[in-house]
Design a protein around this motif. Structure first.
Motif: not given
Length: 397
Positions: A211-216, A242-244
């Motif tokens: 999840r961290f990698d997705e936020i980055i 925003l949609l992803r």
């Protein structure tokens, strides 16, 4: 009476409340923090008791306090590192892994406040209410922690030894170091909930890193779009970002960041407000407008209020008393109306903070119209009071 039977008996109203609490209130935690900081949580008049009840079974608390939030910590941190205390818990740490920032593996950093976890009782893992069995360890060791930090350099105090010295502060300003730290034991994650209890987090370190990698990735994409200085490209890039992602708190931070770049961010915020697939993000876009700068924010929010006044003049005469609670109205239409209501509410909150003089006539017109119809002022009078608060603020020095 069982919950299922209550839902069956109360029909669409109870269904709406449950869906609203699940999908919107928890996703608005960042906005709730802002209202807490400003001491203006009037919106809690409707949902406050429900929030308390929902937190009670899980954590055993009635009062809302900060908890570890991966989205917020990742977004705000300049440096995210996996560290170890070593044999002594004193805040003198060795870096094991670097997830974000310029630190190096093997480097040593000092976070003195972590010494507070030296006593065993400070590291005890609490059992969640209604849980029959302990999960995971009973006490964390500080042998592996993930820290979300902001790098600051000390200003020149005249002492040569202090000049340029790095000071590490928590990435979560609201929750402090407790809510900017994750403990890892046997691959499982432990973090503070409601700031007062360290609990098993129902997540592994692998899950958290994913999840961290997705936020980055999202943060990096946004940074590149902003750096391009192309307002059209920036506006076009925001809806897909925003949609992803499914996180309300992350969406609000994306839009706040857009607002804080100044007038160039206004087209992107307008783009969000015009997108019906992003209805749940509209209030975030309105709230972010307050950061556009004094010459842009006031007029932009005033324009939002003008558009909302035109909208309510079109739909309000056809509403019947009780529409707020689903009387003679379809659930999807009720949600749409409540979304528009929230746009007004957030616009007024932002205008009150800005004390934007150009909004006075529009706010007064909105209040007068809202009060003129019993299905508005008599049904949900909060908007009238918010208008009065804005007008009162405009008379303050």
């Amino acid at each position: 009476m069982s919950i299922k039977r209550q839902v069956a008996n109360n029909g669409r109203f109870v269904t709406f409340i449950l869906r609203t609490v699940r999908n919107k209130l928890f996703n608005k935690c960042v906005k709730m923090r802002k209202f807490l900081a400003d001491n203006r949580m009037k919106v809690i008049w409707l949902f406050g008791p429900i929030i308390c009840l929902l937190f009670q079974p899980t954590l055993g608390f009635a009062k809302l306090r900060p908890s570890f939030n991966l989205d917020r910590c990742t977004w705000n941190a300049t440096d995210v590192v996996v560290v170890t205390e070593g044999e002594k818990i004193d805040g003198e740490l060795e870096v094991l892994e670097v997830w974000k920032g310029n630190l190096k593996k093997g480097e040593r950093i000092s976070v003195p406040d972590l010494a507070a976890f030296a006593p065993d009782k400070e590291r005890e893992v609490a059992k969640r209410r209604f849980e029959e069995e302990d999960r995971g360890v009973r006490r964390v060791t500080c042998s592996r922690m993930i820290l979300f930090l902001i790098r600051q350099e000390k200003k020149d105090t005249g002492e040569r030894s202090e000049k340029g010295k790095v000071v590490w502060i928590p990435a979560d300003e609201w929750g402090g170091l407790k809510c900017s730290t994750v403990w890892v034991e046997q691959g499982n994650v432990y973090a503070f909930a409601q700031q007062v209890k360290l609990i098993f987090w129902d997540e592994t370190e692998v899950d958290l890193k994913k999840r961290f990698d997705e936020i980055i990735t999202i943060q990096t994409s946004l940074a590149k779009a902003i750096e391009s200085r192309d307002k059209v490209k920036l506006a076009d890039s925001i809806p897909p970002l925003l949609l992803r992602n499914k996180s309300g708190s992350l969406s609000s931070m994306i839009l706040d960041t857009i607002g804080k770049i100044g007038p160039d961010g206004l087209p992107a915020l307008h783009k969000v407000l015009q997108d019906d697939t992003l209805t749940e993000r509209h209030t975030d876009a309105v709230w972010a407008m307050q950061y556009l700068g004094p010459s842009t924010a006031g007029p932009a929010l005033t324009e939002v209020l003008k558009e909302e006044l035109a909208y309510w003049k079109t739909v309000a005469p056809m509403l019947k008393k009780g529409w707020w609670n689903g009387v003679d109205i379809k659930p999807e239409e009720m949600e749409r109306l409540r979304s528009r209501y929230n746009r007004v509410y957030y616009a007024l909150q932002a205008l009150r903070k800005l004390r934007s003089l150009e909004c006075r006539d529009t706010v007064r017109a909105f209040r007068d119209y809202w009060q003129s119809l019993p299905q508005l002022g008599g049904e949900v009078g909060q908007i009238s009071r918010e208008c009065d608060d804005v007008l009162e603020a405009l008379h303050q020095p």
